[in-house]
Design a protein around this motif. Structure first.
Motif, mmCIF file in Angstrom:
data_model
loop_
_atom_site.group_PDB
_atom_site.id
_atom_site.type_symbol
_atom_site.label_atom_id
_atom_site.label_comp_id
_atom_site.label_asym_id
_atom_site.label_seq_id
_atom_site.Cartn_x
_atom_site.Cartn_y
_atom_site.Cartn_z
ATOM 1 N N ALA A 106 -85.637 1.568 -5.608
ATOM 2 C CA ALA A 106 -86.055 1.578 -4.499
ATOM 3 C C ALA A 106 -87.946 0.479 -4.574
ATOM 4 O O ALA A 106 -88.105 0.070 -4.008
ATOM 5 N N ALA A 107 -86.924 -0.345 -6.666
ATOM 6 C CA ALA A 107 -87.907 -1.561 -6.518
ATOM 7 C C ALA A 107 -87.503 -2.694 -5.630
ATOM 8 O O ALA A 107 -86.061 -2.121 -5.069
ATOM 9 N N ALA A 108 -88.138 -3.902 -5.633
ATOM 10 C CA ALA A 108 -87.448 -4.987 -4.931
ATOM 11 C C ALA A 108 -86.339 -5.824 -5.375
ATOM 12 O O ALA A 108 -85.952 -6.173 -4.124
ATOM 13 N N GLU A 109 -85.963 -5.412 -6.550
ATOM 14 C CA GLU A 109 -84.878 -5.789 -6.884
ATOM 15 C C GLU A 109 -84.462 -4.895 -7.717
ATOM 16 O O GLU A 109 -84.714 -4.569 -9.204
ATOM 17 N N PRO A 110 -83.451 -3.547 -6.455
ATOM 18 C CA PRO A 110 -83.627 -2.427 -7.441
ATOM 19 C C PRO A 110 -82.302 -2.382 -8.420
ATOM 20 O O PRO A 110 -81.452 -3.247 -9.201
ATOM 21 N N ALA A 111 -83.070 -1.557 -9.533
ATOM 22 C CA ALA A 111 -81.816 -1.068 -10.761
ATOM 23 C C ALA A 111 -80.461 -0.741 -10.004
ATOM 24 O O ALA A 111 -80.106 -0.376 -8.688
ATOM 25 N N ARG A 112 -79.455 -0.873 -11.279
ATOM 26 C CA ARG A 112 -77.754 -1.450 -10.540
ATOM 27 C C ARG A 112 -77.327 -1.017 -12.252
ATOM 28 O O ARG A 112 -77.248 -1.447 -13.701
ATOM 29 N N GLU A 113 -76.027 0.146 -11.993
ATOM 30 C CA GLU A 113 -75.476 0.774 -13.173
ATOM 31 C C GLU A 113 -74.233 -0.925 -13.320
ATOM 32 O O GLU A 113 -73.292 -1.332 -12.821
ATOM 33 N N ILE A 114 -74.282 -0.697 -14.868
ATOM 34 C CA ILE A 114 -73.703 -1.492 -14.857
ATOM 35 C C ILE A 114 -72.231 -1.080 -15.911
ATOM 36 O O ILE A 114 -72.701 -0.057 -16.529
ATOM 37 N N GLY A 115 -70.961 -2.334 -16.389
ATOM 38 C CA GLY A 115 -70.294 -1.807 -17.297
ATOM 39 C C GLY A 115 -71.099 -1.677 -18.965
ATOM 40 O O GLY A 115 -71.378 -2.564 -18.890
ATOM 41 N N ARG A 116 -69.675 -1.433 -19.453
ATOM 42 C CA ARG A 116 -70.545 -1.043 -21.262
ATOM 43 C C ARG A 116 -70.619 -2.836 -21.716
ATOM 44 O O ARG A 116 -71.153 -3.342 -22.343
ATOM 45 N N ARG A 117 -69.456 -3.488 -20.924
ATOM 46 C CA ARG A 117 -68.793 -4.776 -21.203
ATOM 47 C C ARG A 117 -70.081 -5.586 -21.301
ATOM 48 O O ARG A 117 -70.243 -6.230 -21.974
ATOM 49 N N GLU A 118 -69.894 -5.361 -20.077
ATOM 50 C CA GLU A 118 -71.306 -6.584 -19.909
ATOM 51 C C GLU A 118 -72.478 -6.140 -19.977
ATOM 52 O O GLU A 118 -73.317 -7.200 -20.499
ATOM 53 N N ALA A 119 -72.917 -4.660 -20.338
ATOM 54 C CA ALA A 119 -74.015 -4.877 -21.218
ATOM 55 C C ALA A 119 -74.458 -5.143 -22.799
ATOM 56 O O ALA A 119 -74.554 -5.683 -23.900
ATOM 57 N N ALA A 120 -72.719 -5.314 -23.353
ATOM 58 C CA ALA A 120 -72.476 -5.672 -24.607
ATOM 59 C C ALA A 120 -72.529 -7.650 -24.286
ATOM 60 O O ALA A 120 -72.821 -8.647 -25.155
#
Length: 369
Positions: A106-120
């Motif tokens: 519900a945030a103005a810029e919603p949270a989103r799932e990302i892959g482990r590679r992008e996280a790293a």
């Protein structure tokens, strides 16, 4: 004699004085030699609409609007800066991950799932093998806490008000339609007193003969650690996990780390406990490849809450002219513009306006009766 006495010179009391200054002369009283010594001066300095309950998130959204485009003269540089938050999901915490993802939608810029590679890629020290999923919260922003705090206090002074330090309140009583505060810096009187005393708010209520709201001060520890030589974290987001068991945030070439402890404490000048620092180091090292060789500096602050972890803002019906601005629960810096405005509207009798309007009932002291 003045129009408004505000007990507490942290960012909440400063914001109250700022918004009340449009309706009269405000005097902000702080017991320390410098205003904001306790919680405000020890903040994680992050604005995030992804944390807290619905009322807190609404107040934070209103705070963002003010900080993003403050009135002319409030600060000489931007109050907000980009940051973001990367939340890791260790194996077995998928339920907490789904809840965090839903809360962030519900945030103005919603949270989103990302892959482990992008996280790293976002935070290269993340241990990918210890992460099952990852969540990115793009709208979280750094706050220049000192600029915001001083902007509010400067506004009080510019409007003819005062900020009095070394003014611990020793007695507080209503006489002849006015509140009299006997302090270490002298006697002050006004028809309205605002209790913005942070961890000491219930003590101030006791001095005034007003019922307490069941405030619990909670100790939160933070410390700085070095990064490996040649490593820059300047562009990294804040790092945490979906259980909120730690966070690590770039800070002046180092990492600011907290085990996100919440240990009940009396209202004191909080000090870090060695066990909490060690716990923060352990959690950081479990989630990342960082090997902590030393803790550069550690400190602690108090974040104060009621049982429902929702701020208390508004009139105390049992005591004419007594208003609460308390229990901000660690959200004080990011919600200060909204709760300050709500408080001023409650004092002056104006209808709640703006993005915080929907939170007015949720934060009312009447809910605690």
């Amino acid at each position: 004699m003045t129009d408004f006495l505000i007990v507490g010179g942290g960012i909440a009391g400063a914001a109250a004085g700022y918004f009340l200054s449009g309706s009269g002369r405000a005097v902000v009283l702080d017991m320390e030699a410098a205003a904001g010594h306790h919680s405000t001066g020890r903040s994680a300095a992050l604005l995030s609409e992804y944390f807290g309950n619905a009322a807190v998130r609404g107040l934070t959204a209103a705070g963002r609007a003010f900080y993003r485009d403050p009135p002319e003269g409030f600060a000489d540089h931007p109050v907000l800066g980009p940051r973001g938050v990367l939340a890791l999901c260790p194996p077995g915490d998928e339920g907490a991950f789904e809840a965090a993802l839903a809360d962030g939608a519900a945030a103005a810029e919603p949270a989103r799932e990302i892959g482990r590679r992008e996280a790293a890629e976002l935070v290269p020290i993340v241990r990918r093998e210890r992460v099952s999923r990852a969540l990115y919260r793009p709208g979280a922003m750094d706050i220049d806490v000192d600029a915001a705090h001083q902007g509010f206090l400067r506004g009080v002074r510019r409007a003819g008000g005062r900020v009095v330090t070394g003014a611990r309140v020793r007695a507080l009583a209503r006489r002849g339609g006015s509140w009299r505060a006997d302090t270490d810096a002298g006697v002050f009187t006004a028809p309205v007193v605002v209790n913005a005393a942070g961890a000491w708010a219930d003590e101030v209520a006791g001095l005034a003969g007003v019922r307490r709201i069941g405030l619990t001060p909670l100790r939160r520890t933070a410390f700085l650690v070095d990064l490996p030589a040649g490593t820059s974290a300047a562009g990294w987001p804040m790092l945490c996990d979906v259980r909120d068991s730690f966070y690590a945030k770039p800070e002046s070439g180092r990492l600011l780390v907290s085990p996100m402890d919440a240990t009940p404490s009396p209202p004191v000048d909080a000090r870090p406990a060695d066990i909490d620092v060690a716990l923060g180091v352990e959690r950081l090292q479990a989630a990342t490849s960082l090997s902590v060789r030393r803790v550069v500096r550690a400190w602690a602050g108090l974040r104060s809450s009621t049982a429902d972890d929702t701020p208390v803002v508004g009139a105390e019906r049992s005591a004419p002219g007594f208003f609460w601005l308390a229990a901000l629960g660690g959200y004080g810096v990011q919600t200060a513009p909204a709760v300050g405005r709500l408080l001023a509207e409650a004092v002056t009798g104006a209808a709640a306006t703006g993005a915080a309007q929907g939170a007015a009932a949720a934060v009312s002291p009447d809910r605690l009766n």
